[in-house]
Design a protein around this motif. Structure first.
Motif, PDB file in Angstrom:
ATOM      1  N   THR A  49       0.874  -1.233  -0.066  1.00  0.00           N
ATOM      2  CA  THR A  49      -0.025   0.079   0.105  1.00  0.00           C
ATOM      3  C   THR A  49       0.877   1.456   0.205  1.00  0.00           C
ATOM      4  O   THR A  49       0.574   2.297  -1.010  1.00  0.00           O
ATOM      5  CB  THR A  49      -0.834  -0.113   1.260  1.00  0.00           C
ATOM      6  OG1 THR A  49      -1.724  -1.204   1.088  1.00  0.00           O
ATOM      7  CG2 THR A  49      -1.972   1.389   1.360  1.00  0.00           C
ATOM      8  N   GLU A  50       1.757   1.333   0.949  1.00  0.00           N
ATOM      9  CA  GLU A  50       2.935   2.341   0.974  1.00  0.00           C
ATOM     10  C   GLU A  50       3.427   2.527  -0.379  1.00  0.00           C
ATOM     11  O   GLU A  50       3.691   3.788  -0.996  1.00  0.00           O
ATOM     12  CB  GLU A  50       4.026   2.045   1.929  1.00  0.00           C
ATOM     13  CG  GLU A  50       4.873   3.198   1.931  1.00  0.00           C
ATOM     14  CD  GLU A  50       6.101   3.025   3.179  1.00  0.00           C
ATOM     15  OE1 GLU A  50       6.862   3.750   3.256  1.00  0.00           O
ATOM     16  OE2 GLU A  50       5.763   2.051   3.886  1.00  0.00           O
ATOM     17  N   GLY A 106       2.405   1.893  -3.385  1.00  0.00           N
ATOM     18  CA  GLY A 106       1.100   2.578  -4.279  1.00  0.00           C
ATOM     19  C   GLY A 106       1.093   4.036  -4.051  1.00  0.00           C
ATOM     20  O   GLY A 106       0.479   4.765  -4.857  1.00  0.00           O
ATOM     21  N   SER A 107       1.675   4.574  -3.070  1.00  0.00           N
ATOM     22  CA  SER A 107       1.589   6.013  -2.742  1.00  0.00           C
ATOM     23  C   SER A 107       2.848   6.800  -3.430  1.00  0.00           C
ATOM     24  O   SER A 107       2.990   8.043  -3.329  1.00  0.00           O
ATOM     25  CB  SER A 107       1.431   6.477  -1.398  1.00  0.00           C
ATOM     26  OG  SER A 107       2.532   6.068  -0.355  1.00  0.00           O
ATOM     27  N   SER A 157       1.231   3.547 -11.761  1.00  0.00           N
ATOM     28  CA  SER A 157       2.050   3.189 -10.479  1.00  0.00           C
ATOM     29  C   SER A 157       3.162   2.776 -10.572  1.00  0.00           C
ATOM     30  O   SER A 157       3.329   1.821 -11.687  1.00  0.00           O
ATOM     31  CB  SER A 157       0.753   2.238  -9.945  1.00  0.00           C
ATOM     32  OG  SER A 157      -0.575   2.978  -9.819  1.00  0.00           O
TER      33      SER A 157
END
Length: 290
Positions: free
Chosen positions: A138-139, A141-142, A174
């Motif tokens: 998730t990290e 993804g940022s 991404s």
């Protein structure tokens, strides 16, 4: 089917997919001297336990530092992966280790990374590491990786996509790791997950990383349903249409089938089987989606 592997593609490795690894003693004296210009006289070399896609991989200790060193002979097709790691590094620190230096000498390309303390992640069902890995994903993804000079997903999986619709499906900006083998996920003493080995970094749709992870989770013994429950911890997974995941499961099955056929060993065979189990699960009538 004939495939032309792009940078970092596993299909570009050796026929056995385990035979690249040599030893520190394979390095010419000129290359060792160039390394020591960065770290000082080498006092200890600890060969890496995991991985197979570098000719040399070891933790090197000198009187002033410890670094992780990985290198390839420049005449090997997989050497292009070194450039991918260099290009992506500024985008992934501190989620990944910092690149400290690069040595290109006497037919070798050698990278020195900051040494990370940690253990391999555990992927078995119920492991406390699974949400940690999902958090790292998730990290990632940022991370603003729009300008990262790495292959695009439609290039990376081009031989396994069936047409323009699937090419559009995987496009995105991404930054993706894509190689979610548990040995590439280091759990630090503080309980963080750091991602190593960025040789297959790719830019594409954000849901691709959790989809790639599913295959590795099934390979580790999880059922496809349990694996998808883990993937659902990553927000990007929920943003993907079910039909898109259905299609990409087939893409990965074709990819791993190719790898197992052309580079046969137990691991590639089991990854082929894992990808086919996931694709079959996605094809089954009315599976309960996480």
């Amino acid at each position: 089917m004939t495939a032309n592997p792009v940078a970092g593609d596993l299909a570009g490795l050796s026929p056995s997919a385990v035979s690249l690894r040599g030893s520190w003693d394979d390095l010419p004296a000129t290359v060792v001297a160039a390394i020591e210009s960065h770290v000082g006289p080498v006092e200890r070399v600890e060969p890496a336990r995991d991985g197979y896609s570098s000719h040399v991989a070891a933790t090197v200790s000198s009187g002033r530092c410890r670094v992780f060193v990985k290198g390839l002979r420049t005449d090997h097709p997989a050497a292009v992966a070194q450039g991918c790691e260099v290009s992506v590094n500024p985008f992934v620190v501190p989620l990944g280790p910092r690149l400290l230096w690069r040595v290109e000498a006497d037919g070798w390309d050698v990278l020195g990374f900051e040494h990370l303390e940690g253990r391999r992640a555990e992927y078995r069902a119920g492991s406390g590491d699974l949400p940690l890995v999902a958090g790292a994903m998730t990290e990632l993804g940022s991370v603003a990786g729009r300008k990262a000079p790495v292959p695009r997903a439609e290039q990376r999986w081009a031989p396994y996509l069936t047409g323009p619709a699937q090419e559009r499906m995987v496009r995105g900006d991404s930054l993706l790791h894509t190689d979610w083998h548990h040995t590439n996920m280091l759990v630090t003493p503080g309980g963080q997950v750091r991602l190593v080995d960025w040789a297959t970094a790719t830019r594409g749709a954000a849901w691709i990383d959790p989809a790639c992870w599913v295959v590795w989770l099934v390979y580790a013994g999880n059922t496809p349903h349990t694996a998808e429950r883990c993937a659902s911890l990553v927000p990007a997974w929920g943003a993907a249409e079910p039909a898109v995941l259905d299609a990409f499961a087939e893409v990965l099955a074709r990819y791993w089938r190719y790898v197992a056929e052309h580079h046969p060993n137990r691991m590639t065979g089991e990854l082929r089987d894992a990808s086919e189990r996931w694709a079959a699960y996605r094809r089954s009538p009315g599976p309960v989606r996480p």
